[in-house]
Scaffold this motif. Structure first.
Motif, PDB file in Angstrom:
ATOM      1  N   LYS A 206      11.064  50.238  27.548  1.00 54.20           N
ATOM      2  CA  LYS A 206      12.421  50.009  26.936  1.00 54.20           C
ATOM      3  C   LYS A 206      12.633  48.216  26.974  1.00 54.20           C
ATOM      4  O   LYS A 206      13.351  47.854  26.216  1.00 54.20           O
ATOM      5  CB  LYS A 206      13.604  50.869  27.466  1.00 54.20           C
ATOM      6  CG  LYS A 206      13.791  52.047  27.082  1.00 54.20           C
ATOM      7  CD  LYS A 206      15.049  52.823  27.577  1.00 54.20           C
ATOM      8  CE  LYS A 206      15.699  52.103  28.902  1.00 54.20           C
ATOM      9  NZ  LYS A 206      16.836  53.118  29.425  1.00 54.20           N
ATOM     10  N   PHE A 210      13.919  45.820  24.587  1.00 56.36           N
ATOM     11  CA  PHE A 210      15.163  45.206  24.728  1.00 56.36           C
ATOM     12  C   PHE A 210      15.095  43.487  24.544  1.00 56.36           C
ATOM     13  O   PHE A 210      15.757  42.726  23.911  1.00 56.36           O
ATOM     14  CB  PHE A 210      16.004  45.440  25.864  1.00 56.36           C
ATOM     15  CG  PHE A 210      16.311  46.861  26.037  1.00 56.36           C
ATOM     16  CD1 PHE A 210      16.440  47.520  24.669  1.00 56.36           C
ATOM     17  CD2 PHE A 210      17.005  47.298  27.035  1.00 56.36           C
ATOM     18  CE1 PHE A 210      17.003  49.008  24.999  1.00 56.36           C
ATOM     19  CE2 PHE A 210      17.145  48.627  27.194  1.00 56.36           C
ATOM     20  CZ  PHE A 210      17.326  49.518  26.101  1.00 56.36           C
ATOM     21  N   LEU A 223      25.815  43.110  21.623  1.00 52.55           N
ATOM     22  CA  LEU A 223      26.695  44.143  21.269  1.00 52.55           C
ATOM     23  C   LEU A 223      26.296  45.476  21.376  1.00 52.55           C
ATOM     24  O   LEU A 223      26.907  46.620  21.117  1.00 52.55           O
ATOM     25  CB  LEU A 223      27.612  43.801  19.841  1.00 52.55           C
ATOM     26  CG  LEU A 223      28.298  42.673  19.688  1.00 52.55           C
ATOM     27  CD1 LEU A 223      28.682  42.440  18.292  1.00 52.55           C
ATOM     28  CD2 LEU A 223      29.656  42.681  20.928  1.00 52.55           C
ATOM     29  N   SER A 224      25.005  45.678  21.518  1.00 50.96           N
ATOM     30  CA  SER A 224      24.385  46.947  21.713  1.00 50.96           C
ATOM     31  C   SER A 224      24.446  47.531  23.287  1.00 50.96           C
ATOM     32  O   SER A 224      23.874  48.391  23.704  1.00 50.96           O
ATOM     33  CB  SER A 224      23.072  47.141  21.197  1.00 50.96           C
ATOM     34  OG  SER A 224      23.082  46.823  19.994  1.00 50.96           O
ATOM     35  N   GLY A 225      24.752  46.296  23.986  1.00 54.37           N
ATOM     36  CA  GLY A 225      25.070  46.882  25.325  1.00 54.37           C
ATOM     37  C   GLY A 225      23.926  46.177  26.290  1.00 54.37           C
ATOM     38  O   GLY A 225      23.938  46.788  27.421  1.00 54.37           O
ATOM     39  N   ILE A 226      23.087  45.370  25.560  1.00 58.68           N
ATOM     40  CA  ILE A 226      21.998  44.814  26.398  1.00 58.68           C
ATOM     41  C   ILE A 226      22.199  43.412  27.062  1.00 58.68           C
ATOM     42  O   ILE A 226      22.878  42.768  26.713  1.00 58.68           O
ATOM     43  CB  ILE A 226      20.752  44.573  25.483  1.00 58.68           C
ATOM     44  CG1 ILE A 226      20.230  45.715  24.710  1.00 58.68           C
ATOM     45  CG2 ILE A 226      19.654  43.805  26.248  1.00 58.68           C
ATOM     46  CD1 ILE A 226      19.134  45.495  23.676  1.00 58.68           C
TER      47      ILE A 226
ATOM     48  N   ALA B  74      34.279  43.888  22.680  1.00 57.72           N
ATOM     49  CA  ALA B  74      33.600  44.818  21.584  1.00 57.72           C
ATOM     50  C   ALA B  74      33.047  46.140  22.394  1.00 57.72           C
ATOM     51  O   ALA B  74      33.014  47.217  21.721  1.00 57.72           O
ATOM     52  CB  ALA B  74      32.426  44.023  21.146  1.00 57.72           C
ATOM     53  N   MET B  75      32.520  45.849  23.582  1.00 54.46           N
ATOM     54  CA  MET B  75      31.965  47.365  24.366  1.00 54.46           C
ATOM     55  C   MET B  75      32.954  48.019  24.634  1.00 54.46           C
ATOM     56  O   MET B  75      32.954  49.319  24.369  1.00 54.46           O
ATOM     57  CB  MET B  75      31.222  46.751  25.496  1.00 54.46           C
ATOM     58  CG  MET B  75      29.837  46.080  25.406  1.00 54.46           C
ATOM     59  SD  MET B  75      28.731  46.831  24.194  1.00 54.46           S
ATOM     60  CE  MET B  75      28.293  48.215  25.204  1.00 54.46           C
ATOM     61  N   LYS B  78      33.573  50.031  21.541  1.00 53.08           N
ATOM     62  CA  LYS B  78      32.758  51.082  21.156  1.00 53.08           C
ATOM     63  C   LYS B  78      32.761  52.224  22.144  1.00 53.08           C
ATOM     64  O   LYS B  78      32.440  53.600  21.627  1.00 53.08           O
ATOM     65  CB  LYS B  78      31.329  50.362  21.313  1.00 53.08           C
ATOM     66  CG  LYS B  78      31.114  49.209  20.199  1.00 53.08           C
ATOM     67  CD  LYS B  78      29.401  48.953  20.205  1.00 53.08           C
ATOM     68  CE  LYS B  78      29.412  48.057  18.939  1.00 53.08           C
ATOM     69  NZ  LYS B  78      28.034  47.646  18.740  1.00 53.08           N
ATOM     70  N   SER B 106      21.425  51.288  20.852  1.00 54.77           N
ATOM     71  CA  SER B 106      22.747  51.438  22.074  1.00 54.77           C
ATOM     72  C   SER B 106      22.416  52.689  22.706  1.00 54.77           C
ATOM     73  O   SER B 106      22.541  52.638  24.046  1.00 54.77           O
ATOM     74  CB  SER B 106      23.903  51.710  21.201  1.00 54.77           C
ATOM     75  OG  SER B 106      24.348  50.541  20.295  1.00 54.77           O
ATOM     76  N   VAL B 109      19.919  51.919  25.521  1.00 54.98           N
ATOM     77  CA  VAL B 109      20.644  51.116  26.708  1.00 54.98           C
ATOM     78  C   VAL B 109      21.300  52.090  27.611  1.00 54.98           C
ATOM     79  O   VAL B 109      21.309  51.935  28.704  1.00 54.98           O
ATOM     80  CB  VAL B 109      21.550  50.174  26.220  1.00 54.98           C
ATOM     81  CG1 VAL B 109      22.464  49.362  27.234  1.00 54.98           C
ATOM     82  CG2 VAL B 109      20.818  49.025  25.069  1.00 54.98           C
TER      83      VAL B 109
END
Lengths: 336, 506
Positions: A206, A210, A223-226, B74-75, B78, B106, B109
């Motif tokens: 992963k 990432f 914004l995907s939390g990475i 933004a998190m 979500k 996402s 993660v």
């Protein structure tokens, strides 16, 4: 009328697909062509077991530095100072062995450790001071050169030389195992291990994905939390380990740590990464592509030498191959 | 499935130079498709950005099922299940990764236990999500090789793959073709039927709103002015009237200019990767021709195709009766055509250079003595335009990025005035410009035509077009829908054609 239009459109589509395929596999096709041509012209003096090992041995150091650059460039980073740092690593490696008489395994561990510590400075400039990678590492090139030569007192570290402070070295000769690292088969095995490790890390963990995600679109990754800073740091640390390994190989192969001995590998290692970028339509720096890129450069060098092309012409040929690979990678891009 | 309700109460926000939101209260529940409509700058995007956590400095309170929540990142948005799909899909996708990875990024993660990527499982899960939504895209493909419509679908799938109760679609149909739009609507209806989800649909295309939404909210000047159900009796005109309001009036009285012969003609022009389709129009001497249309109708693309900045695939251009060839902007400038582009900071001015240099940049040759720049001449030129255009700057050596938006725009216009062109193309020249500066820019364009030059004026502000132009062409989907004489038309008529109505305006 309708039918002919449809056909010609489909013809165009097919032609585009064929072109795309050729561009995606350009590096491999060129590599295979090189093998065929050199074999046809020179026969067994090119296509022999010994010469194949020559090629693999010659490409191994470039490949290891290429892997270091691949891991840096995956998250859209860049490191101009990788090979000057590798020179420092080689000073540390040989001096630990000769000057202080540490066992070989400990020399390797110390070298990797010191390189990791030196790389904190790179990460500090990039992540904390927010200097663009290219500029930060340009400055660090000089820092590495200066610091490294200060440590070795301005001269090479080799057998029979005294320490800068005048005291006698703990060892006066290199052992067989020290030299074996730089010879076939070990150097080739180490290279393949580096490629395999980087491949598994980038493709099958992963964390690797990432790192690629932030390289492709930093904002979307964030914004995907990475944790993008964290992963840039991780990529930097892995790069440092490969740089240390590269420095060790250079020292072992040269049986000494020459001043700025690894510096010249930078451009060819970057070339390997750029050539490998488009292999198989990956469109990002990847470990197997880098291996192919390094092999292409090394095969060309080897084959042309056998063909008695003067050595001073080789850089021009290498440059041309790099340019062609880049054309393959960037041709057919849509206009912005 | 429990119904979820998202509610914003008395939300306000201010930023310098941009219209803010004042006391907006907005409520939406899962199971509904809600339209949010409004003219440009009405505050739709600002409100949506607040809901998606991108505008953290709002005042007021937002509630989820009656519980107060904070949407400052933004998190955070979500985590509460609020997802947004922007019109610029490329900002939210990773082009170099596969569809499967993008859809599940996402989730990867969130899943902290498994460090190893199981490619088969990843692809299977992504495929399952896409199949559930009836989206037909190969999960192995790299996102950069997809069409825009497919990228949008992938982005929606990505939203659905993580927690999603409120899905905001910000002008999703603007870049899509008719078939792609139909496909998107099918997906939206499908989501409504199968998931516990609210869809907030922002669009300028009123006919689309009445087609798929159940209720609509109208915003105007940073306020919500109405929320009504859509019934079979709801008409496009009714919604447009609410959007425009009756108070919105821009006063500019144009000086009469005698209009002469045809100087420039475009026939059957197509290009800009399909965003300009078979456009024909002409411009006469001294005339200001308006290009109307909503955002995404192809106005900018048309301007840039004429100017040679985008590729022309068909059509001819005629200048003063002679056919001309414009394949790149250099050709256009040689034919004395100027483009004042929309994105001025990106395309129009050299922001890090000073006013003097910018004002002479389009025609440096004029100010040179044997290839050396004559400072005296450039300074005189700069002083002249600073005074004539009323550019508010402390000195002609001021760096342009320190000027306000309106003054930057004046610098762009001044730069081309100095170049002495015959035809000026203005693309949204008043975007982000305050009212006072707008008047100055109108005056300027009016003055250009008084000197016998012509202008093309592209804008989505219909009130402006009505006050400055002589004739208006209305674009929709890259095509000319109507040619209108400004003196005989009104905003309703322009809007009628701009939303894609094929019928004659009654």
């Amino acid at each position: 009328m309708q039918a002919t239009l449809g056909n010609s459109a489909r013809g165009g589509e097919n032609a585009r697909r064929v072109l795309r395929f050729l561009l995606d596999w350009a590096a491999i096709i060129t590599l295979v062509l090189c093998f065929i041509i050199f074999t046809l012209v020179k026969g067994s003096s090119f296509m022999s077991e010994n010469n194949m090992i020559n090629i693999l041995r010659a490409m191994s150091i470039t490949t290891v530095f290429g892997i270091a650059a691949t891991v840096t460039m995956a998250p859209d980073g860049f490191d101009m100072s990788a090979c000057t740092l590798a020179s420092c690593s080689s000073y540390v490696f040989v001096s630990m062995y000769l000057w202080y008489g540490l066992p070989l395994w400990l020399c390797i561990v110390v070298t990797i450790g010191v390189t990791l510590i030196m790389y904190q400075l790179t990460m500090f400039l990039i992540l904390v001071c927010k200097i663009p990678d290219m500029l930060a590492t340009c400055a660090l090139m000089f820092v590495h050169q200066g610091l490294g030569q200060w440590y070795i007192g301005g001269g090479a570290v080799s057998t029979g030389m005294r320490l800068p402070n005048g005291s006698a070295p703990a060892r006066t000769a290199l052992s067989d195992s020290f030299s074996a690292i730089g010879r076939a088969p070990w150097i080739i095995i180490i290279m393949l291990a580096c490629v395999l490790l980087a491949y598994i890390f980038l493709e099958y963990t992963k964390h690797g994905r990432f790192i690629y995600a932030m390289g492709g679109n930093r904002q979307a990754a964030k914004l995907s939390g990475i944790n993008i800073k964290g992963y840039r740091y991780l990529a930097g640390m892995i790069t440092a380990v490969f740089i240390a390994v590269g420095g060790i190989l250079v020292a072992s192969r040269g049986s000494s740590a020459q001043v700025m001995g690894a510096d010249n590998y930078l451009m060819q290692s970057l070339a390997a990464v750029f050539v490998g970028r488009s292999v198989g339509g990956a469109e990002k720096p990847n470990a197997l592509g880098t291996l192919v890129g390094a092999m292409l450069v090394s095969t060309l060098e080897n084959g042309l030498t056998i063909l008695a092309v003067p050595y001073y012409m080789l850089p021009a040929v290498k440059g041309a191959v790099l340019a062609l690979a880049l054309i393959a990678a960037y041709a057919g891009k849509r206009e912005q | 499935m429990d119904k979820l309700t998202l509610e914003a109460r008395n939300v306000s926000i201010e930023f310098p130079g941009v219209k803010a939101l004042t006391d907006v209260s907005f409520q939406v529940s899962t199971g509904e498709i809600r339209a949010v409509v409004g003219a440009n700058g009405a505050g739709k995007s600002t409100l949506m950005k607040i809901l998606s956590g991108v505008n953290p400095d709002y005042k007021g309170q937002i509630y989820l099922n009656g519980n107060p929540i904070e949407l400052r990142t933004a998190m955070a948005a979500k985590r509460h299940g609020i997802q947004i799909v922007y019109q610029e899909v490329d900002t939210a996708l990773v082009p170099t990764l596969s569809v499967a990875e993008n859809v599940l990024l996402s989730n990867m993660v969130m899943d902290v236990r498994n460090p190893i990527v199981r490619w088969n499982r990843l692809r299977r899960e992504a495929r399952a999500i896409l199949e559930r939504l009836h989206i037909n895209v190969n999960v192995r493909r790299l996102v950069q090789n997809l069409t825009l419509a497919q990228k949008q679908m992938v982005l929606i799938a990505k939203a659905i793959a993580s927690k999603c109760s409120f899905l905001i679609l910000d002008e999703p149909t603007a870049p899509l073709s008719d078939t792609e739009t139909a496909e998107l609507f099918r997906l939206v209806k499908h989501l409504q039927a199968t998931e516990n989800i609210a869809i907030i649909f922002i669009s300028h295309r009123i006919n689309e709103v009445t087609q798929i939404c159940e209720r609509y909210t109208v915003m105007r000047n940073g306020e919500i002015v109405d929320t009504s159900p859509i019934t079979p009796n709801t008409t496009t005109r009714e919604i447009v009237e609410k959007m425009l309001g009756r108070t919105f009036e821009e006063i500019f009285t144009k000086d009469k200019v005698t209009i002469g012969e045809k100087v420039f003609e475009v026939s059957h022009l197509s290009g800009a990767d399909g965003k300009v389709n078979d456009v024909s129009f002409y411009v006469r001497k001294g005339e200001i021709v308006g290009i109307a249309g909503l955002v995404g109708a192809g106005k900018s693309e048309l301007c840039k195709t004429i100017f040679g900045a985008y590729r022309r695939t068909a059509g001819t251009l005629t200048l003063n009766g002679k056919p001309i060839r414009i394949d790149n902007p250099t050709h256009a400038v040689k034919h004395r055509i100027a483009l004042v582009p929309e994105e001025r900071r990106k395309e129009g001015v050299l922001v890090n250079e000073n006013v003097t240099f910018n004002l002479s940049a389009a025609c440096l040759g004029k100010f040179c003595t044997a290839s050396f720049i004559n400072r005296g001449k450039t300074d005189a030129n700069a002083r002249n335009y600073v005074q004539n255009l009323g550019i508010a700057t402390p000195s002609i050596r001021q760096v342009v990025k320190n000027l306000s938006g309106g003054n930057q725009q004046k610098v762009v216009v001044g730069k081309w005035l100095a170049a002495d062109c015959d035809l000026y193309i203005f693309d949204e020249p008043t975007k982000g410009v305050d009212v006072g500066a707008k008047q100055d820019i109108f005056r300027l364009i009016n003055d250009i035509t008084k000197q016998g030059n012509s202008a093309i004026y592209a804008s989505c502000e219909n009130a402006e077009l009505l006050s400055i132009t002589d004739r208006i062409y209305v674009l929709y989907d890259g095509r000319v829908m109507a040619e209108l004489i400004t003196a005989n038309t009104n905003e309703d008529e322009i809007m009628h054609y701009a939303v894609g109505s094929n019928t004659m305006y009654a």
